[in-house]
Motif scaffolding. Sequence first.
Motif, PDB file in Angstrom:
ATOM      1  N   GLU A  69       0.868  -1.178   0.000  1.00 55.14           N
ATOM      2  CA  GLU A  69       0.000   0.000   0.000  1.00 55.14           C
ATOM      3  C   GLU A  69       0.902   1.224   0.000  1.00 55.14           C
ATOM      4  O   GLU A  69       2.095   1.135   0.307  1.00 55.14           O
ATOM      5  CB  GLU A  69      -0.895   0.026   1.241  1.00 55.14           C
ATOM      6  CG  GLU A  69      -0.103   0.267   2.531  1.00 55.14           C
ATOM      7  CD  GLU A  69      -0.939   0.662   3.725  1.00 55.14           C
ATOM      8  OE1 GLU A  69      -1.980   1.327   3.553  1.00 55.14           O
ATOM      9  OE2 GLU A  69      -0.525   0.337   4.846  1.00 55.14           O
ATOM     10  N   GLN A  71       0.903   4.840   1.954  1.00 60.04           N
ATOM     11  CA  GLN A  71       0.280   5.641   3.001  1.00 60.04           C
ATOM     12  C   GLN A  71       0.592   7.109   2.743  1.00 60.04           C
ATOM     13  O   GLN A  71       1.741   7.465   2.486  1.00 60.04           O
ATOM     14  CB  GLN A  71       0.816   5.234   4.370  1.00 60.04           C
ATOM     15  CG  GLN A  71       0.528   3.806   4.732  1.00 60.04           C
ATOM     16  CD  GLN A  71       1.198   3.382   6.033  1.00 60.04           C
ATOM     17  OE1 GLN A  71       1.884   4.172   6.686  1.00 60.04           O
ATOM     18  NE2 GLN A  71       0.997   2.128   6.393  1.00 60.04           N
ATOM     19  N   ARG A  73       0.774  10.707   4.351  1.00 56.80           N
ATOM     20  CA  ARG A  73       0.939  11.251   5.700  1.00 56.80           C
ATOM     21  C   ARG A  73       1.226  12.750   5.649  1.00 56.80           C
ATOM     22  O   ARG A  73       1.763  13.258   4.674  1.00 56.80           O
ATOM     23  CB  ARG A  73       2.110  10.559   6.395  1.00 56.80           C
ATOM     24  CG  ARG A  73       1.911   9.065   6.541  1.00 56.80           C
ATOM     25  CD  ARG A  73       3.097   8.446   7.216  1.00 56.80           C
ATOM     26  NE  ARG A  73       2.964   7.008   7.329  1.00 56.80           N
ATOM     27  CZ  ARG A  73       3.840   6.241   7.935  1.00 56.80           C
ATOM     28  NH1 ARG A  73       4.922   6.769   8.473  1.00 56.80           N
ATOM     29  NH2 ARG A  73       3.648   4.943   8.001  1.00 56.80           N
ATOM     30  N   SER A  89      -5.424  10.771   8.161  1.00 59.88           N
ATOM     31  CA  SER A  89      -4.043  10.302   8.187  1.00 59.88           C
ATOM     32  C   SER A  89      -3.880   9.034   9.005  1.00 59.88           C
ATOM     33  O   SER A  89      -4.400   8.955  10.115  1.00 59.88           O
ATOM     34  CB  SER A  89      -3.170  11.398   8.784  1.00 59.88           C
ATOM     35  OG  SER A  89      -1.841  10.983   8.827  1.00 59.88           O
ATOM     36  N   PRO A  90      -3.160   8.032   8.512  1.00 54.45           N
ATOM     37  CA  PRO A  90      -2.639   8.024   7.149  1.00 54.45           C
ATOM     38  C   PRO A  90      -3.711   7.577   6.164  1.00 54.45           C
ATOM     39  O   PRO A  90      -4.479   6.659   6.439  1.00 54.45           O
ATOM     40  CB  PRO A  90      -1.506   6.999   7.199  1.00 54.45           C
ATOM     41  CG  PRO A  90      -1.902   6.043   8.281  1.00 54.45           C
ATOM     42  CD  PRO A  90      -2.697   6.855   9.273  1.00 54.45           C
ATOM     43  N   THR A  92      -4.780   5.701   2.792  1.00 60.10           N
ATOM     44  CA  THR A  92      -4.257   4.504   2.145  1.00 60.10           C
ATOM     45  C   THR A  92      -4.587   4.507   0.663  1.00 60.10           C
ATOM     46  O   THR A  92      -5.739   4.727   0.290  1.00 60.10           O
ATOM     47  CB  THR A  92      -4.863   3.238   2.797  1.00 60.10           C
ATOM     48  OG1 THR A  92      -4.390   3.151   4.135  1.00 60.10           O
ATOM     49  CG2 THR A  92      -4.467   1.984   2.040  1.00 60.10           C
ATOM     50  N   ASP A  94      -4.685   1.848  -2.144  1.00 57.19           N
ATOM     51  CA  ASP A  94      -4.677   0.398  -2.324  1.00 57.19           C
ATOM     52  C   ASP A  94      -4.017   0.008  -3.638  1.00 57.19           C
ATOM     53  O   ASP A  94      -3.928   0.818  -4.572  1.00 57.19           O
ATOM     54  CB  ASP A  94      -6.110  -0.138  -2.316  1.00 57.19           C
ATOM     55  CG  ASP A  94      -6.813   0.100  -0.992  1.00 57.19           C
ATOM     56  OD1 ASP A  94      -6.246  -0.285   0.047  1.00 57.19           O
ATOM     57  OD2 ASP A  94      -7.916   0.674  -0.998  1.00 57.19           O
TER      58      ASP A  94
END
Length: 156
Positions: A69, A71, A73, A89-90, A92, A94
């Motif tokens: 994934e 992330q 942030r 946050s965070p 994602t 996919d």
Amino acid sequence: MQGGVVINVAWDDGADRTLGLPFYASAGAAGADLRANFPQDARGGVTLAPGARALVPTGLRIAVPDGFEVQIRPRSGLALKHGITLPNSPGTIDSDYRGPLGVIVINAGEAPFHIAHGDRIAQMVVAPVLRAKFACVETLEQSARGDGGFGSTGVE
């Protein structure tokens, strides 16, 4: 460079390619910086009033490999100096998503904040994903913490 995971990146139509791809700002950085990449008719950026949020485009689409994934942030400097953060946050990304990569930004500060075209607005971290199997049971094993909720560990 450690790793070896390749994230394929494509530009959105009309994106400013001179801003470049995500990049690691230092040799030890875990997150690659993402830049605001507004469409041609919005290159003046956006100003967020205190409490306001916006979806800021990056001009990118990415293909995350299966088993990983990405992330999204906040950047710590923006959070500390201006109260600019990401409300989910965070976030994602996919491995099967191929749409535009946008960043939801919120102004938790006390003053309006302007996001200009090309500003570094967030960072992305590539992480492995483990898929769990879920099993229904009659009871759970006991633990030292038990069913204690928020703040129940006594650690402050």
